[in-house]
Design a protein around this motif. Structure first.
Motif, PDB file in Angstrom:
ATOM      1  N   GLY A 285      72.161  47.128  37.630  1.00  0.00           N
ATOM      2  CA  GLY A 285      71.248  47.872  38.503  1.00  0.00           C
ATOM      3  C   GLY A 285      72.011  48.809  39.433  1.00  0.00           C
ATOM      4  N   VAL A 286      73.055  48.259  40.056  1.00  0.00           N
ATOM      5  CA  VAL A 286      73.856  49.073  40.986  1.00  0.00           C
ATOM      6  C   VAL A 286      74.506  50.232  40.244  1.00  0.00           C
ATOM      7  CG1 VAL A 286      75.908  49.053  42.473  1.00  0.00           C
ATOM      8  CG2 VAL A 286      74.299  47.144  42.562  1.00  0.00           C
ATOM      9  N   LEU A 287      75.061  49.916  39.075  1.00  0.00           N
ATOM     10  CA  LEU A 287      75.728  50.933  38.265  1.00  0.00           C
ATOM     11  C   LEU A 287      74.756  52.065  37.909  1.00  0.00           C
ATOM     12  CD1 LEU A 287      78.515  51.298  36.915  1.00  0.00           C
ATOM     13  CD2 LEU A 287      77.546  50.306  34.856  1.00  0.00           C
ATOM     14  N   ALA A 288      73.555  51.668  37.466  1.00  0.00           N
ATOM     15  CA  ALA A 288      72.564  52.674  37.067  1.00  0.00           C
ATOM     16  C   ALA A 288      72.175  53.541  38.264  1.00  0.00           C
ATOM     17  CB  ALA A 288      71.340  51.978  36.483  1.00  0.00           C
ATOM     18  N   LEU A 289      71.993  52.887  39.423  1.00  0.00           N
ATOM     19  CA  LEU A 289      71.559  53.609  40.622  1.00  0.00           C
ATOM     20  C   LEU A 289      72.603  54.635  41.062  1.00  0.00           C
ATOM     21  CD1 LEU A 289      69.047  53.402  42.455  1.00  0.00           C
ATOM     22  CD2 LEU A 289      70.426  52.032  44.016  1.00  0.00           C
ATOM     23  N   ILE A 290      73.867  54.170  41.141  1.00  0.00           N
ATOM     24  CA  ILE A 290      74.919  55.099  41.592  1.00  0.00           C
ATOM     25  C   ILE A 290      75.066  56.251  40.603  1.00  0.00           C
ATOM     26  CG2 ILE A 290      77.348  55.356  42.253  1.00  0.00           C
ATOM     27  CD1 ILE A 290      77.483  52.363  42.708  1.00  0.00           C
ATOM     28  N   SER A 291      75.078  55.902  39.326  1.00  0.00           N
ATOM     29  CA  SER A 291      75.263  56.942  38.307  1.00  0.00           C
ATOM     30  C   SER A 291      74.149  57.974  38.393  1.00  0.00           C
ATOM     31  CB  SER A 291      75.276  56.338  36.905  1.00  0.00           C
ATOM     32  OG  SER A 291      76.200  55.301  36.845  1.00  0.00           O
ATOM     33  N   LEU A 292      72.927  57.463  38.599  1.00  0.00           N
ATOM     34  CA  LEU A 292      71.769  58.359  38.655  1.00  0.00           C
ATOM     35  C   LEU A 292      71.875  59.300  39.862  1.00  0.00           C
ATOM     36  CD1 LEU A 292      69.139  58.608  36.949  1.00  0.00           C
ATOM     37  CD2 LEU A 292      67.998  57.399  38.812  1.00  0.00           C
ATOM     38  N   ILE A 293      72.119  58.695  41.036  1.00  0.00           N
ATOM     39  CA  ILE A 293      72.155  59.515  42.255  1.00  0.00           C
ATOM     40  C   ILE A 293      73.322  60.512  42.216  1.00  0.00           C
ATOM     41  CG2 ILE A 293      72.416  59.472  44.770  1.00  0.00           C
ATOM     42  CD1 ILE A 293      71.225  56.603  44.676  1.00  0.00           C
ATOM     43  N   GLY A 294      74.521  59.971  41.993  1.00  0.00           N
ATOM     44  CA  GLY A 294      75.715  60.826  41.993  1.00  0.00           C
ATOM     45  C   GLY A 294      75.701  61.830  40.869  1.00  0.00           C
ATOM     46  N   GLY A 295      75.341  61.332  39.677  1.00  0.00           N
ATOM     47  CA  GLY A 295      75.360  62.189  38.491  1.00  0.00           C
ATOM     48  C   GLY A 295      74.376  63.340  38.597  1.00  0.00           C
ATOM     49  N   VAL A 296      73.165  63.020  39.021  1.00  0.00           N
ATOM     50  CA  VAL A 296      72.139  64.070  39.122  1.00  0.00           C
ATOM     51  C   VAL A 296      72.551  65.095  40.185  1.00  0.00           C
ATOM     52  CG1 VAL A 296      69.758  64.533  39.828  1.00  0.00           C
ATOM     53  CG2 VAL A 296      70.252  62.672  38.253  1.00  0.00           C
ATOM     54  N   ALA A 297      73.075  64.591  41.327  1.00  0.00           N
ATOM     55  CA  ALA A 297      73.498  65.508  42.401  1.00  0.00           C
ATOM     56  C   ALA A 297      74.614  66.414  41.913  1.00  0.00           C
ATOM     57  CB  ALA A 297      73.957  64.705  43.613  1.00  0.00           C
ATOM     58  N   ALA A 298      75.582  65.805  41.221  1.00  0.00           N
ATOM     59  CA  ALA A 298      76.721  66.596  40.744  1.00  0.00           C
ATOM     60  C   ALA A 298      76.270  67.640  39.731  1.00  0.00           C
ATOM     61  CB  ALA A 298      77.761  65.675  40.121  1.00  0.00           C
TER      62      ALA A 298
ATOM     63  N   VAL B  59      82.737  71.571  48.996  1.00  0.00           N
ATOM     64  CA  VAL B  59      82.455  70.135  49.008  1.00  0.00           C
ATOM     65  C   VAL B  59      81.631  69.775  47.766  1.00  0.00           C
ATOM     66  CG1 VAL B  59      81.144  68.343  50.225  1.00  0.00           C
ATOM     67  CG2 VAL B  59      82.582  69.939  51.501  1.00  0.00           C
ATOM     68  N   PRO B  60      82.046  68.724  47.019  1.00  0.00           N
ATOM     69  CA  PRO B  60      81.258  68.376  45.823  1.00  0.00           C
ATOM     70  C   PRO B  60      79.823  67.999  46.218  1.00  0.00           C
ATOM     71  CG  PRO B  60      82.945  66.712  46.285  1.00  0.00           C
ATOM     72  CD  PRO B  60      83.195  67.858  47.202  1.00  0.00           C
ATOM     73  N   PRO B  61      78.850  68.419  45.425  1.00  0.00           N
ATOM     74  CA  PRO B  61      77.444  68.236  45.825  1.00  0.00           C
ATOM     75  C   PRO B  61      77.093  66.790  46.189  1.00  0.00           C
ATOM     76  CG  PRO B  61      77.605  69.507  43.807  1.00  0.00           C
ATOM     77  CD  PRO B  61      78.984  69.062  44.121  1.00  0.00           C
ATOM     78  N   GLU B  62      77.590  65.828  45.415  1.00  0.00           N
ATOM     79  CA  GLU B  62      77.191  64.442  45.689  1.00  0.00           C
ATOM     80  C   GLU B  62      77.723  63.943  47.029  1.00  0.00           C
ATOM     81  OE1 GLU B  62      79.068  65.539  43.297  1.00  0.00           O
ATOM     82  OE2 GLU B  62      80.587  64.151  42.600  1.00  0.00           O
ATOM     83  N   ARG B  63      78.795  64.582  47.543  1.00  0.00           N
ATOM     84  CA  ARG B  63      79.368  64.151  48.818  1.00  0.00           C
ATOM     85  C   ARG B  63      78.470  64.547  49.992  1.00  0.00           C
ATOM     86  NH1 ARG B  63      83.116  60.658  50.019  1.00  0.00           N
ATOM     87  NH2 ARG B  63      83.669  61.907  51.824  1.00  0.00           N
ATOM     88  N   THR B  64      77.468  65.390  49.728  1.00  0.00           N
ATOM     89  CA  THR B  64      76.552  65.735  50.812  1.00  0.00           C
ATOM     90  C   THR B  64      75.407  64.708  50.894  1.00  0.00           C
ATOM     91  OG1 THR B  64      75.198  67.141  49.402  1.00  0.00           O
ATOM     92  CG2 THR B  64      77.048  68.186  50.532  1.00  0.00           C
ATOM     93  N   MET B  65      75.407  63.724  49.998  1.00  0.00           N
ATOM     94  CA  MET B  65      74.352  62.703  49.991  1.00  0.00           C
ATOM     95  C   MET B  65      74.824  61.465  50.753  1.00  0.00           C
ATOM     96  SD  MET B  65      72.756  63.134  46.257  1.00  0.00           S
ATOM     97  CE  MET B  65      71.165  62.747  46.917  1.00  0.00           C
ATOM     98  N   THR B  66      74.005  61.068  51.685  1.00  0.00           N
ATOM     99  CA  THR B  66      74.354  59.958  52.573  1.00  0.00           C
ATOM    100  C   THR B  66      74.751  58.707  51.800  1.00  0.00           C
ATOM    101  OG1 THR B  66      72.790  60.854  54.132  1.00  0.00           O
ATOM    102  CG2 THR B  66      73.476  58.591  54.503  1.00  0.00           C
ATOM    103  N   VAL B  67      73.959  58.370  50.787  1.00  0.00           N
ATOM    104  CA  VAL B  67      74.186  57.113  50.073  1.00  0.00           C
ATOM    105  C   VAL B  67      75.531  57.117  49.343  1.00  0.00           C
ATOM    106  CG1 VAL B  67      72.910  57.796  47.994  1.00  0.00           C
ATOM    107  CG2 VAL B  67      73.108  55.400  48.561  1.00  0.00           C
ATOM    108  N   ILE B  68      75.928  58.266  48.848  1.00  0.00           N
ATOM    109  CA  ILE B  68      77.198  58.356  48.108  1.00  0.00           C
ATOM    110  C   ILE B  68      78.382  58.230  49.072  1.00  0.00           C
ATOM    111  CG2 ILE B  68      78.651  59.905  46.720  1.00  0.00           C
ATOM    112  CD1 ILE B  68      76.411  58.675  45.084  1.00  0.00           C
ATOM    113  N   VAL B  69      78.284  58.878  50.228  1.00  0.00           N
ATOM    114  CA  VAL B  69      79.371  58.765  51.217  1.00  0.00           C
ATOM    115  C   VAL B  69      79.476  57.311  51.686  1.00  0.00           C
ATOM    116  CG1 VAL B  69      80.203  59.547  53.471  1.00  0.00           C
ATOM    117  CG2 VAL B  69      79.166  61.173  51.905  1.00  0.00           C
TER     118      VAL B  69
END
Lengths: 43, 560
Positions: free
Chosen positions: A11-24, B255-265
């Motif tokens: 679950g954690v893996l999927a969540l991080i990948s989704l949030i970070g991956g989509v943002a990137a 700055v990489p886009p994901e680094r602007t997201m609170t949860v990722i930081v």
């Protein structure tokens, strides 16, 4: 126990990948202004 | 396969794979990654500026001389690919070596945390590749300093060589290496060793120190430089969270886009928290003194990075830099965050090792938690993959640059490059990425570029009096005559960067193509640029070179 741990990690893996991956991928920002600090080159 | 090789094989494979993943497209096709301060050219012509002989601010001395030397052996783009690849691999291996008794997964965790983090991303994205090379040397600096402290063989020699290599990278890198080495040695004070260390550190840093101090015009510092280049918040969590998770560069556009997201930081901070928690175990299992020293270095580095973010401190440091020569070296404070990683490595290895120990029958799935912790830095920074998500994709210089280079071969005074609005350009052929103008390295002779820094809200003034005179000459009623009087014989216009044709001084057009225009202004006067005494500068280079060669010879002799 094993199933619980695996599910939690999955679950954690999927969540991080989704949030970070989509943002990137989309270049999404969270409200911080993206400014260009060089006069002619914005990137 | 020997047991030693078998033991190191996973570290080598992981470091190479990570380096290839980070550099991505740059490593699989020819061409140059041109971003920010990262400028390589096909075959740099020799210039005195590479040793700080021309009177300009020695920003990349003597690294430019080393690159010129390497350019004689291979084309510039291959030199760039090799340096970046070797740096990341060597850095990863050094990180693993720092936690050497650890098992494979803890070693993998530290390699990933060292190579794949926001600091490395942001330094590569802003083009400060030499800082990344210096960063890769830091774990080896720690290992060499421990040898020196414990009076083991090669300690002195390795420290001298590594201090020398760090000083080549950049003045700030030389300073960080000396700080790291000092901290490791000082926890078990051996005053003679410390004095020797500082003397060696000073000697290998002379190549940039001497031209800076002896430059007749001096270096003019701006009082706004500290606040302009202070670390910044990337997300709503603020600047301290950014710094704790090894990010927070001043230039928000990279700055990489994901680094602007609170949860990722927040999740990135978790890596730091896990590593700091693991230090309790690491202290029990490892060399307590070295961990204390790493804590000392990390504390000083964090303070250097964080303090300028406090308004009055940044302003105060700015004022200080106008009266204390060389204080400006501390600007762009986020650069100094690098040694914090060194403290995290033993902690992270210990934490992962402890987690691995908790795997017992019935709880085998805990292995997935271990793997999650190991991979967390990658999961929190996916933009770093494949050449920073394409930002390092290579480009080639247009053929027109090579044709103008032939026109500029014959010496006839200096060449001024327009636009005269800062040193950075956005060339269409380089995807409009901000890059330090490659012209001074690409073209022969004394090629002058405006050194003011144009920011969104202010312009940092020039640090070079001669360049200020050139700027004034360009705005005078007869710009051609004023430039000739300063020793300028030609003007090179880089089109597509906002130059109004009316701004170009009058003269004979030698070349007028789609990208460049070269104008001959006529016979110039002798250059009036003040230069530091060449004898002193060359003597300082010789001293530094002999020091490094002495260190290499010592290691060589004892290895035989």
């Amino acid at each position: 126990m094993n199933i619980l741990i695996a599910a939690a990690v999955g679950g954690v893996l999927a969540l991080i990948s989704l949030i970070g991956g989509v943002a990137a991928y989309q270049g999404q920002t969270d409200g911080v202004p993206q400014n260009s600090l060089y006069n002619y080159a914005a990137n | 396969m020997s047991p030693r090789l078998r033991r190191h094989a996973p570290d080598v494979v992981l470091s190479v794979v990570l380096a290839l993943l980070v550099l991505g497209p740059l490593e699989i096709s020819r061409g140059f990654a041109l971003r920010g301060d990262m400028v390589f050219v096909p075959h740099a012509p020799w210039k005195g500026a590479y040793l700080g002989l021309d009177g300009s601010v020695p920003r990349s001395v003597p690294m430019d001389a080393v690159i010129w030397l390497l350019d004689q052996l291979a084309p510039g783009d291959l030199v760039q690919k090799a340096i970046l690849l070797v740096a990341l691999v060597v850095g990863g291996l050094g990180a693993a070596r720092m936690v050497a008794p650890a098992r494979v997964l803890p070693r993998a965790a530290v390699i990933i945390a060292f190579v794949w983090n926001p600091w490395v991303y942001e330094r590569l994205a802003i083009g400060q590749w030499a800082c990344v090379v210096g960063y890769a040397l830091l774990p080896w600096m720690v290992l060499a300093s421990v040898r020196l402290r414990e009076r083991r063989p090669h300690g002195w020699a390795a420290c001298i060589v590594l201090l020398g290599l760090s000083a080549v990278c950049a003045p700030s890198v030389g300073l960080v290496a000396l700080l790291t080495c000092t901290a490791v040695v000082v926890v078990r004070p051996r005053w003679r060793a410390l004095v020797g260390l500082w003397a060696s550190g000073l000697a290998v840093n002379l190549p940039w120190l001497v031209p800076s101090l002896l430059s007749p015009g001096g270096i003019t510092a701006s009082d706004a430089q500290f606040s302009s280049f202070a670390a910044r918040a990337e997300s709503s969590l603020g600047v301290w969270a950014s710094l704790l998770s090894l990010g927070g560069i001043w230039k928000t556009s990279i700055v990489p886009p994901e680094r602007t997201m609170t949860v990722i930081v927040l999740l990135s901070c978790l890596v730091t928290v896990i590593a700091l928690s693991g230090l309790r175990i690491a202290v029990r299992a490892n060399d307590r003194r070295t961990i204390l020293a790493l804590g000392l270095v990390a504390g000083v580095s964090f303070a250097l990075a964080a303090l300028p973010t406090i308004g009055w401190v940044g302003t105060g440091l700015g004022h200080l830099s106008t009266v204390v020569p060389g204080a400006g070296i501390l600007r762009d404070s986020n650069r100094y965050l690098a040694p914090v990683v060194l403290l995290l490595l033993p902690g992270l290895a210990a934490a992962v090792g402890w987690l691995q120990d908790q795997i017992r029958p019935g709880r085998e799935a805990l292995l997935s938690v271990v793997v999650l912790v190991v991979l967390l830095p990658i999961l929190c920074l996916p933009s770093m993959a494949w050449g920073l998500h394409g930002r390092l994709a290579p480009v080639r210089y247009p053929a027109e640059w090579s044709s103008v280079a032939a026109d500029l071969q014959s010496g006839k005074g200096s060449t001024v490059v327009l636009p005269w609005t800062g040193s950075y350009r956005g060339f269409a052929w380089n995807r409009h990425q901000a890059v330090l103008d490659p012209a001074p390295r690409y073209f022969a002779g004394d090629v002058l570029v405006d050194d003011r820094v144009f920011l969104n809200d202010r312009v940092l003034p020039s640090e070079d009096d001669y360049l200020k005179s050139v700027g004034a000459a360009l705005t005078s009623p007869d710009a051609s005559a004023a430039l000739r009087a300063l020793g300028v014989g030609r003007v090179l216009v880089e089109k597509g960067n906002g130059v109004d044709p009316g701004q170009v001084p009058s003269g004979r057009v030698v070349h007028d193509g789609p990208l460049l225009m070269l104008v001959d202004l006529g016979q110039p006067a002798d250059s009036v640029r003040a230069r530091p005494p060449a004898g002193w500068v060359l003597a300082s280079d010789l001293i530094a070179l002999l020091m490094v060669l002495f260190g290499v010879a010592l290691i060589w002799r004892r290895s035989m």
